[in-house]
Design a protein around this motif. Structure first.
Motif, PDB file in Angstrom:
ATOM      1  N   GLY A   9      83.103  47.150  -4.951  1.00  0.00           N
ATOM      2  CA  GLY A   9      81.667  47.166  -5.143  1.00  0.00           C
ATOM      3  C   GLY A   9      81.114  45.846  -5.629  1.00  0.00           C
ATOM      4  N   SER A  27      69.984  49.286  -3.275  1.00  0.00           N
ATOM      5  CA  SER A  27      69.859  50.719  -3.015  1.00  0.00           C
ATOM      6  C   SER A  27      68.920  50.988  -1.842  1.00  0.00           C
ATOM      7  CB  SER A  27      69.348  51.431  -4.277  1.00  0.00           C
ATOM      8  OG  SER A  27      70.240  51.247  -5.350  1.00  0.00           O
ATOM      9  N   ALA A  30      70.807  49.911   1.252  1.00  0.00           N
ATOM     10  CA  ALA A  30      71.834  50.895   1.624  1.00  0.00           C
ATOM     11  C   ALA A  30      71.203  52.075   2.346  1.00  0.00           C
ATOM     12  CB  ALA A  30      72.581  51.373   0.382  1.00  0.00           C
ATOM     13  N   ALA A  47      71.319  61.704  -2.088  1.00  0.00           N
ATOM     14  CA  ALA A  47      72.300  60.841  -2.741  1.00  0.00           C
ATOM     15  C   ALA A  47      72.669  61.408  -4.109  1.00  0.00           C
ATOM     16  CB  ALA A  47      71.761  59.427  -2.909  1.00  0.00           C
ATOM     17  N   THR A  90      79.866  63.939  -4.189  1.00  0.00           N
ATOM     18  CA  THR A  90      79.222  63.484  -2.949  1.00  0.00           C
ATOM     19  C   THR A  90      79.721  64.300  -1.768  1.00  0.00           C
ATOM     20  OG1 THR A  90      78.963  61.237  -3.827  1.00  0.00           O
ATOM     21  CG2 THR A  90      78.866  61.500  -1.432  1.00  0.00           C
ATOM     22  N   LEU A  97      75.207  60.054   0.544  1.00  0.00           N
ATOM     23  CA  LEU A  97      75.506  58.802  -0.146  1.00  0.00           C
ATOM     24  C   LEU A  97      75.832  59.107  -1.605  1.00  0.00           C
ATOM     25  CD1 LEU A  97      75.358  55.609  -0.243  1.00  0.00           C
ATOM     26  CD2 LEU A  97      72.933  55.884  -0.773  1.00  0.00           C
ATOM     27  N   VAL A  99      76.441  56.982  -5.408  1.00  0.00           N
ATOM     28  CA  VAL A  99      76.326  55.686  -6.094  1.00  0.00           C
ATOM     29  C   VAL A  99      76.869  55.847  -7.507  1.00  0.00           C
ATOM     30  CG1 VAL A  99      74.838  53.768  -6.755  1.00  0.00           C
ATOM     31  CG2 VAL A  99      74.220  55.194  -4.794  1.00  0.00           C
ATOM     32  N   LYS A 114      78.999  50.886  -7.144  1.00  0.00           N
ATOM     33  CA  LYS A 114      79.891  51.299  -6.068  1.00  0.00           C
ATOM     34  C   LYS A 114      79.148  52.308  -5.213  1.00  0.00           C
ATOM     35  CE  LYS A 114      83.833  51.115  -9.260  1.00  0.00           C
ATOM     36  NZ  LYS A 114      85.064  51.786  -9.751  1.00  0.00           N
ATOM     37  N   PHE A 115      79.226  52.134  -3.907  1.00  0.00           N
ATOM     38  CA  PHE A 115      78.613  53.072  -2.972  1.00  0.00           C
ATOM     39  C   PHE A 115      79.692  53.910  -2.300  1.00  0.00           C
ATOM     40  CE2 PHE A 115      75.412  49.636  -3.073  1.00  0.00           C
ATOM     41  CZ  PHE A 115      74.265  50.376  -3.294  1.00  0.00           C
ATOM     42  N   GLU A 128      79.098  47.398   4.139  1.00  0.00           N
ATOM     43  CA  GLU A 128      78.750  46.581   2.979  1.00  0.00           C
ATOM     44  C   GLU A 128      78.144  45.252   3.423  1.00  0.00           C
ATOM     45  OE1 GLU A 128      81.978  48.111  -0.374  1.00  0.00           O
ATOM     46  OE2 GLU A 128      82.331  46.217   0.679  1.00  0.00           O
TER      47      GLU A 128
END
Length: 452
Positions: A9, A27, A30, A47, A90, A97, A99, A114-115, A128
């Protein structure tokens, strides 16, 4: 702008490198990138957002939530939970998504983002890169295309996350932990509530340290990077074992009843044998990095378990596991991935599985970990050299070949350029520590002369 995403990340000093503006912008980017990729096709996106207890996580969480909601993404805010809990939720909640705000084992001034993609898996490198590109484009001159009215995202707290995650952890254990006394060091981090709750539900008697986070004390002299407190507590209380996590609890290291450290290689070895016994070790294979101790490789060969090596980083371990369907992998540092039950390294799950093996066998952790002998390992960092020529220098290649001939089958040499600093890491393993030091010193001298 240099590449923002590292192997785990985006990370930096909070409010200096990692600002609210950056968190918000990434964000939004993304959300746009995942929408372009078809992740949100045909439905309103959701998310999951979580964080560790760092003080900076409070404003960074607000920025991330604002960015996602402004891009039309509904947000489930799960609060302070481990990284693997956010990944699990998630997937379990069918979110598009995830996070996580954490700098893992880093000191408190740092933080990170971190996604996770749908299913709770880390984003692919190309996604990314695309997020960075879109962020940079809009930061420069292009306004965001933002929804209005009913199109904006809605935000709500999801308070069931902790119980849901703990129930998952306890539910996948092969046996209970009744009769064990365990010391847990939570690093004043994200697992300070989760891990004690999970171990208690599984039946263990607990002594807990490092479980009073105040936003400033995360990883401060405790946790998996500072084991002295855990070692002392295990001996003081006569515990069967100790478990240490890092700030976001994606790592696990252990201490046996004598206070001796049990590292990630040893944990992997114990779990590999346990999983093979219950026919859960697919292809009788375990995955680890080139930094794993040679003693681990020799132990797996002796036990008839195949060992597959990857580059340094848990993401490369995970990629290998997913590509070939392997069930177990990890790093010497304590990142252990049990892919049937987690999509990333999970320190609480690892600790529970390790304790379950102790309870199931009636053997001490010291005895179980003796399946492998850690060969002496010497690491020398050689600074201020041209690390790009590590693989092309003929002088260095000749020196490495000579060292490998001297060490034979009971030793190993690894030269690795640092990913973040202008230095080369020289690692030597040998059956004798003095031999390892001597060989490492000679190679370090060659690195200086050949690449300086």
């Amino acid at each position: 702008m240099g590449r923002l995403f590292g192997t785990d990340g985006v990370r930096g000093v909070a409010n200096a490198d990692l600002t609210a503006e950056l968190a918000l912008g990434l964000s939004v980017a993304a959300a746009h990138v995942l929408a372009e990729a078809g992740t949100f096709a045909g439905h309103r996106a959701t998310a999951v957002v979580g964080r560790d207890p760092r003080a900076s996580g409070e404003f960074l969480e607000a920025a991330v939530v604002a960015g996602l909601a402004s891009a039309g993404v509904d947000v489930l805010r799960v609060g302070v939970l481990p990284t693997p809990a956010v990944a699990h939720l998630t997937g379990a909640l069918g979110a598009d998504l995830g996070v996580m705000l954490s700098a893992s084992h880093n000191a408190m001034p740092d933080n990170g983002i971190k996604f996770f993609a749908r299913g709770g898996h880390k984003l692919a490198d190309e996604l990314e890169d695309r997020i960075e590109s879109v962020y940079a484009e809009h930061r420069a001159d292009a306004p965001w295309d933002r929804p209005t009215g009913a199109g904006v995202g809605r935000v709500r707290d999801y308070d069931q996350g902790l119980d849901q995650y703990v129930a998952h952890l306890v539910g996948v254990l092969p046996n209970r932990l009744d009769g064990l006394t365990i010391v847990l060091d939570e690093a004043h981090g994200a697992a300070s509530r989760v891990s004690p709750e999970a171990f208690a539900r599984a039946g263990a008697e607990l002594i807990t340290i490092g479980a009073v986070p105040d936003g400033l004390n995360i990883n401060d002299g405790c946790g998996s990077t500072h084991l002295d407190l855990l070692k002392a507590a295990v001996i003081e209380h006569g515990a069967d074992l100790g478990i240490a996590h890092d700030g976001d609890a994606d790592r696990c290291l252990a201490v046996d009843h004598t206070g001796a450290e049990v590292d990630g290689d040893q944990i992997l070895a114990v779990l590999a044998l346990a999983m093979r016994e219950r026919e859960a070790l697919r292809s009788d294979t375990v995955v680890a990095t080139v930094m794993s101790n040679l003693g681990f490789k020799l132990a797996m060969e002796r036990e008839g378990i195949r060992f597959v090596q990857t580059g340094v980083g848990d993401r490369y371990v995970l990629e290998e596991m997913k590509e070939h369907g392997y069930a177990l992998g990890g790093e010497q540092s304590g990142h252990v991935i049990i892919l049937d039950h987690a999509t990333t390294g999970d320190g609480t799950l690892t600790g529970l599985m390790l304790a379950a093996r102790v309870a199931q066998t009636g053997r001490t952790l010291r005895d179980l970990a003796s399946v492998m002998d850690r060969l002496p390992q010497v690491l020398v960092n050689v600074p201020d050299v041209d690390k790009s020529r590590v693989t092309t220098s003929a002088e260095l290649a000749a020196a490495v070949s000579e060292a490998e001939r001297e060490l034979g089958s009971t030793g190993r040499v690894l030269l690795r350029p640092s990913g973040t600093e202008p230095l080369v890491r020289v690692m030597v393993e040998a059956a004798d520590i003095e031999q390892a030091r001597a060989v490492a010193g000679r190679l370090a001298d060659v690195v200086k002369s050949a690449l300086g």
